[in-house]
Design a protein around this motif. Structure first.
Motif, short mmCIF file in Angstrom:
data_model
loop_
_atom_site.label_atom_id
_atom_site.label_comp_id
_atom_site.label_asym_id
_atom_site.label_seq_id
_atom_site.Cartn_x
_atom_site.Cartn_y
_atom_site.Cartn_z
N GLU A 710 -9.63 -1.97 -8.91
CA GLU A 710 -10.64 -3.02 -8.84
C GLU A 710 -10.08 -4.32 -8.26
N ASP A 711 -8.75 -4.48 -8.33
CA ASP A 711 -8.12 -5.69 -7.81
C ASP A 711 -8.34 -5.86 -6.30
N ILE A 712 -8.61 -4.72 -5.64
CA ILE A 712 -8.81 -4.77 -4.19
C ILE A 712 -9.96 -5.71 -3.83
N PHE A 713 -10.99 -5.75 -4.67
CA PHE A 713 -12.17 -6.54 -4.37
C PHE A 713 -11.98 -8.03 -4.71
N ILE A 714 -10.93 -8.35 -5.44
CA ILE A 714 -10.64 -9.75 -5.78
C ILE A 714 -9.94 -10.44 -4.62
N ASN A 715 -8.91 -9.77 -4.08
CA ASN A 715 -8.14 -10.33 -2.96
C ASN A 715 -7.39 -9.18 -2.29
N PRO A 716 -8.00 -8.55 -1.28
CA PRO A 716 -7.42 -7.34 -0.68
C PRO A 716 -5.98 -7.51 -0.22
N GLN A 717 -5.72 -8.58 0.53
CA GLN A 717 -4.38 -8.73 1.10
C GLN A 717 -3.32 -8.95 0.02
N MET A 718 -3.65 -9.75 -0.99
CA MET A 718 -2.70 -9.99 -2.07
C MET A 718 -2.42 -8.69 -2.83
N PHE A 719 -3.47 -7.90 -3.10
CA PHE A 719 -3.27 -6.63 -3.79
C PHE A 719 -2.38 -5.70 -2.97
N MET A 720 -2.65 -5.59 -1.67
CA MET A 720 -1.86 -4.67 -0.83
C MET A 720 -0.39 -5.10 -0.78
N ASP A 721 -0.16 -6.40 -0.65
CA ASP A 721 1.23 -6.88 -0.58
C ASP A 721 1.96 -6.67 -1.89
N ASN A 722 1.30 -7.00 -3.02
CA ASN A 722 1.95 -6.81 -4.32
C ASN A 722 2.19 -5.34 -4.63
N ALA A 723 1.20 -4.50 -4.29
CA ALA A 723 1.37 -3.06 -4.51
C ALA A 723 2.50 -2.51 -3.67
N THR A 724 2.59 -2.96 -2.43
CA THR A 724 3.67 -2.52 -1.54
C THR A 724 5.03 -2.91 -2.11
N VAL A 725 5.15 -4.14 -2.59
CA VAL A 725 6.41 -4.59 -3.18
C VAL A 725 6.76 -3.73 -4.39
N ALA A 726 5.78 -3.42 -5.24
CA ALA A 726 6.03 -2.61 -6.43
C ALA A 726 6.49 -1.20 -6.05
N ILE A 727 5.79 -0.59 -5.09
CA ILE A 727 6.15 0.78 -4.68
C ILE A 727 7.52 0.80 -4.04
N ARG A 728 7.79 -0.17 -3.17
CA ARG A 728 9.09 -0.18 -2.49
C ARG A 728 10.22 -0.45 -3.48
N GLY A 729 9.96 -1.25 -4.50
CA GLY A 729 10.98 -1.49 -5.52
C GLY A 729 11.37 -0.22 -6.24
N VAL A 730 10.35 0.56 -6.67
CA VAL A 730 10.61 1.83 -7.35
C VAL A 730 11.27 2.81 -6.38
N LEU A 731 10.75 2.86 -5.16
CA LEU A 731 11.29 3.78 -4.16
C LEU A 731 12.77 3.50 -3.90
N SER A 732 13.14 2.23 -3.81
CA SER A 732 14.55 1.91 -3.54
C SER A 732 15.43 2.31 -4.72
N GLU A 733 14.92 2.12 -5.97
CA GLU A 733 15.70 2.53 -7.14
C GLU A 733 15.94 4.04 -7.14
N ILE A 734 14.88 4.78 -6.85
CA ILE A 734 14.99 6.25 -6.86
C ILE A 734 15.91 6.71 -5.73
N MET A 735 15.78 6.08 -4.56
CA MET A 735 16.61 6.46 -3.42
C MET A 735 18.08 6.14 -3.67
N VAL A 736 18.33 4.97 -4.29
CA VAL A 736 19.72 4.60 -4.59
C VAL A 736 20.33 5.58 -5.59
N ASP A 737 19.51 5.98 -6.59
CA ASP A 737 20.01 6.93 -7.59
C ASP A 737 20.39 8.27 -6.95
#
Length: 884
Positions: A710-737
């Motif tokens: 539902e956050d997409i309808f509040i501010n699409p660009q902010m949601f996409m950027d924050n979600a990208t940061v969250a996914i990339r953070g987890v992805l980098s942890e898993i990749m480093v492991d």
């Protein structure tokens, strides 16, 4: 209202003495009771009475050096730079008062009578005339009612110059540089009314003392030659922003003026959009010719980058690089938007949606919301000061500068006057603010009486946009000056003034407490010019100057961040005044070249270490997709809230000290943007996929599990950027492991890289000076970034166990999933056996950022594929243990 002047301001008296003392030794004035054909300081010519200097150039030089030494001018002259003398005074400190009083002093001390004040513009000319009028009574009281005549040069009344030349009293002629800079000016051509003489001859014969107001505007060869052609006895140059400081006699720069409380303290209320990158923002910065047949434009877009959407400048043209979708990195809101035409003559860009933007103009990005909130903050600040200052008898004024008259006052098809959007906004906002209990009855006037505009008019009386130097502007400047005292009267309802940006130079009212520039085009006005309109100390209803620093606070409402404003202001002060802020300006003399020791590349001690670590590697990672989905969805669930686009106000005080321009936070507030419910929704999956390289199915699974769709309808660009940061953070942890490195065949870092990396550094307290060159690759110094590194280098050099060491060069990089990593040190320790170390130095107990921890973890895996090499994070050399 009559303004009063303080004749005992010490800094002004110092500035006046700095000029009058140049002529020490000149024959003193004989006094009014004496009379002779040749009076002291003057001589007779066939058409008039002029100034005469009867001391030698050597005496003048001696006097100049004495004054400069007394005033602690950094560079005392050894020879005169002509008879040109400069006085530097910060805007708002009474520069005009000083040079007008200097005229009276020069007459009183030496009998000089002929003076010409040269100005660069209509606005300054009108200001000088106004100052001559309002200071006349004051100077008459100070100087025993000495006879004085001041006049404005008028090319239609050149006969007046005969009176100027023949009079034996103080004569002050105010003239615009453009009136005599060209050969075809009336003043430079023979005139029948003057028996065939050129009007300028009646000035030349008097050897006037020429006073140049704002000389930085008169530095062209034509203008300098024109001033010399007046045959001045000397030229006195007054400005806050000199281009050339010829024989600088006195300096009151911004830092000193602020320290002494001679001008208002400054607050900057920064108004800017936050989280507002959901529409197609386009700003035209520059249009220019490139080559013989190509026109290019610098435009600012919201561009998709690996780190998210950022506002940045790109280069476009009307042929190959005209697709704003491509230039924005494929952002959907720009899809179909192209540049149709670039017109260098009109400085415009035509877009495919029909919009035409001039240089400096923009579309999108909450422009109207920002401007309206700027107006609201100005009105709020005004009313707050009105509540406090009204009882003290201090009138509060606010200035709005605008670049388009129609935004304040427009005309319908019948030619009737109608309100522009700024006038409408003002009345709406003011009426809303006046309902608040704190403002009840504060200003007992109708809202229409409280605001008005000062604009130039066409021949039909209609208001128009102008450049500030037209005949129509002449009348406007006169009106502004005429109304100066009227505007200071607390019983005059007018308090909020709208004026064209081009006319800002004409505003010189001490009770301006708020300045707000509501330009729809990006302004290139200098910060010092912007704040200069409100720097003067305010006055009360008796016309007395108020020196209380708590009252004298100017609020500048600016459409930019405080940091950008402060940086620009500091740069201007450095450039305009030559001020070097300690700690902010690096000394080029401290820049030193880092040299490698000659022949180090053949040193066996270096080679046995280097050949063990110089192989390049590549990595691969392994991870389980279901684990990624689970961890990434939880990261999105707990990421910061998604908020609507807002306009933010951040108010800070401006502190100008020897260290630079800094500030303290006063208030922080947001304003809800009006259009935030109609935001366009882009392809969220495609955007996140372009940043993470995950499959669409994986991204859909992550987003569904997060519970935040539902956050997409509040501010699409902010949601996409924050979600990208969250996914990339987890992805980098898993990749480093799950990372594993392997050498890339025989690929190594080439020795030639050392040869190509000569560089210079600024020496600081961390730079280490090499004492034993044989233990390292450096000849003179090692560039370091911390005290820990400095101590490490010192211990490496002194320790008997360290056989060889060096700081790894910046190009020695290890590839990781989260960017490259450059280790700190390579060294050989020896006891009974040799051990080869790569070390990362961090101070004991230092908390590392997440990315640093991950990179160190990757480096540990990287060096596992190197035989006999140990990688370790340490804070001292002693932590590198050699096991025997």
């Amino acid at each position: 209202m009559k303004l009063h002047f303080d004749s005992n301001q010490e800094y002004q008296i110092e500035a006046i003495r700095s000029i009058t003392d140049i002529f020490e030794g000149q024959h003193l004035h004989g006094g009014d009771f004496e009379f002779s054909v040749e009076r002291a300081g003057s001589f007779m010519s066939d058409i008039g009475i002029g100034n005469q200097l009867n001391i030698s150039e050597e005496q003048v030089l001696e006097n100049v050096r004495a004054v400069q030494t007394r005033n602690q001018i950094p560079e005392v002259v050894t020879e005169l730079q002509g008879m040109n003398f400069s006085v530097e005074m910060e805007t708002g400190t009474g520069k005009t008062y000083v040079y007008l009083r200097t005229i009276y002093e020069l007459h009183a001390l030496y009998g000089f009578t002929k003076f010409v004040v040269v100005v660069p513009s209509i606005a300054i000319r009108e200001g000088v005339i106004k100052n001559l009028q309002i200071t006349n009574e004051h100077f008459q009281a100070l100087y025993n009612n000495v006879s004085v005549n001041f006049d404005l040069y008028d090319s239609k009344k050149v006969s007046n110059l005969r009176g100027y030349a023949s009079s034996n009293t103080i004569q002050i002629l105010v003239i615009n540089i453009d009136a005599f800079a060209k050969d075809d000016n009336i003043i430079n051509k023979p005139n029948d009314k003057l028996t065939g003489r050129k009007p300028i001859e009646f000035i030349q014969c008097t050897n006037p003392i020429v006073i140049v107001d704002e000389p930085q505007n008169m530095e062209t060869e034509i203008r300098k030659k024109a001033i010399e052609n007046l045959t001045p006895l000397c030229t006195l140059r007054y400005s806050a922003t000199h281009t050339n400081l010829y024989n600088l006699m006195y300096s009151l720069n911004p830092v000193r003026a602020y320290d002494l409380g001679l001008v208002k303290q400054i607050e900057v209320d920064s108004i800017y959009a936050e989280h507002a990158m959901n529409d197609a923002f386009v700003q035209v910065d520059e249009i220019k010719q490139s080559g013989k047949s190509k026109i290019v434009a610098k435009i600012t877009l919201d561009v998709s980058t690996p780190k998210g959407v950022v506002r940045k400048s790109v280069t476009a043209d009307s042929t190959a690089k005209n697709d704003l979708y491509e230039l924005s990195g494929g952002r959907e809101m720009y899809n179909g938007l192209r540049i149709n035409e670039l017109d260098i003559s009109t400085q415009t860009v035509e877009l495919s949606n029909g919009q035409i933007l001039r240089v400096g103009e923009a579309q999108g990005g909450l422009q109207d919301d920002i401007l309206r909130f700027m107006m609201q903050k100005t009105i709020e600040e005004h009313l707050k000061k009105e509540r406090i200052y009204k009882a003290k008898g201090i009138k509060v004024l606010s200035l709005f500068f605008i670049d388009k008259v129609k935004n304040y006052r427009d005309y319908d098809v019948m030619g009737n006057t109608i309100q522009g959007k700024f006038a409408q906004w003002f009345e709406e906002i003011f009426l809303e603010e006046s309902k608040k209990s704190a403002n009840a009855g504060l200003l007992p006037y109708s809202v229409s009486e409280l605001h008005n505009g000062y604009f130039s008019q066409d021949t039909k009386g209609r208001l128009k946009d102008t450049g500030g130097e037209t005949q129509a502007d002449n009348d406007t400047y006169k009106l502004i000056m005429q109304d100066k005292e009227k505007l200071l009267d607390i019983n005059t309802p007018l308090r909020f003034i709208f004026s064209h940006s081009a006319l800002r130079e004409g505003w010189d009212n001490p009770n301006v407490f708020q300045i707000c520039t509501l330009n729809e085009t990006k302004s290139d006005i200098k910060k010092r010019q912007e704040i200069g309109r409100g720097l003067r100390l305010c006055v009360n209803q008796e016309g007395q100057r108020i020196s209380d620093r708590n009252i004298n606070r100017l609020t500048v409402v600016a459409n930019e961040s405080y940091d950008d404003f402060a940086k620009a202001l500091q740069t201007e002060i450095e450039q305009d005044c030559g001020v070097q802020f300690t700690g902010r300006i690096k000394n080029k003399a401290q820049k030193v070249k880092v040299n490698y020791r000659k022949g180090f590349e053949a040193d066996p001690a270096f080679l046995e270490l280097w050949e063990r670590i110089n192989s390049k590697t590549k990595y691969r990672v392994e991870y389980i997709t279901s684990e990624l989905i689970s961890r990434a969805s939880k990261a999105i669930t707990t990421m910061p809230p998604t908020v609507k686009p807002v306009v933010r106000s951040t108010k800070k005080s401006v502190l100008i000290t020897n260290e630079g321009v800094a500030g303290n936070l006063i208030s922080d507030r947001t304003y809800q943007a009006e259009y935030s419910q109609q935001l366009p929704i882009p392809d969220v999956i495609a955007y996140i996929q372009s940043k993470t390289e995950l499959t669409r199915n994986t991204i859909v699974s992550i987003l569904k599990s997060s519970g935040r769709l539902e956050d997409i309808f509040i501010n699409p660009q902010m949601f996409m950027d924050n979600a990208t940061v969250a996914i990339r953070g987890v992805l980098s942890e898993i990749m480093v492991d799950g990372i594993r490195y392997e050498k890339i065949g025989s690929m190594v870092y080439e020795m030639s890289l050392f040869e190509d990396s000569d560089f210079e550094i600024y020496v600081n307290e961390f730079t280490y000076t090499v004492n034993n060159q044989h233990k390292t690759i450096y000849e003179n110094i090692i560039p370091l970034d911390s005290g820990v590194e400095n101590q490490f280098a010192k211990d490496c050099e002194s320790s008997e166990n360290v056989q060889f060491y060096f700081k790894l060069p910046s190009w020695f990089k290890i590839q990781t999933p989260i960017g490259t990593y450059n280790p700190d040190w390579a060294l050989v320790l020896s006891n009974d056996t040799k051990v080869y170390f790569v070390a990362e130095t961090k101070s004991s107990g230092q908390e590392l950022r997440g990315s640093e921890c991950k990179k160190i973890k990757c480096a540990t895996e990287h060096f596992k594929v190197f035989d006999e090499v140990i990688y370790k994070k340490v804070s001292t050399v002693s932590e590198l243990v050699v096991h025997t």
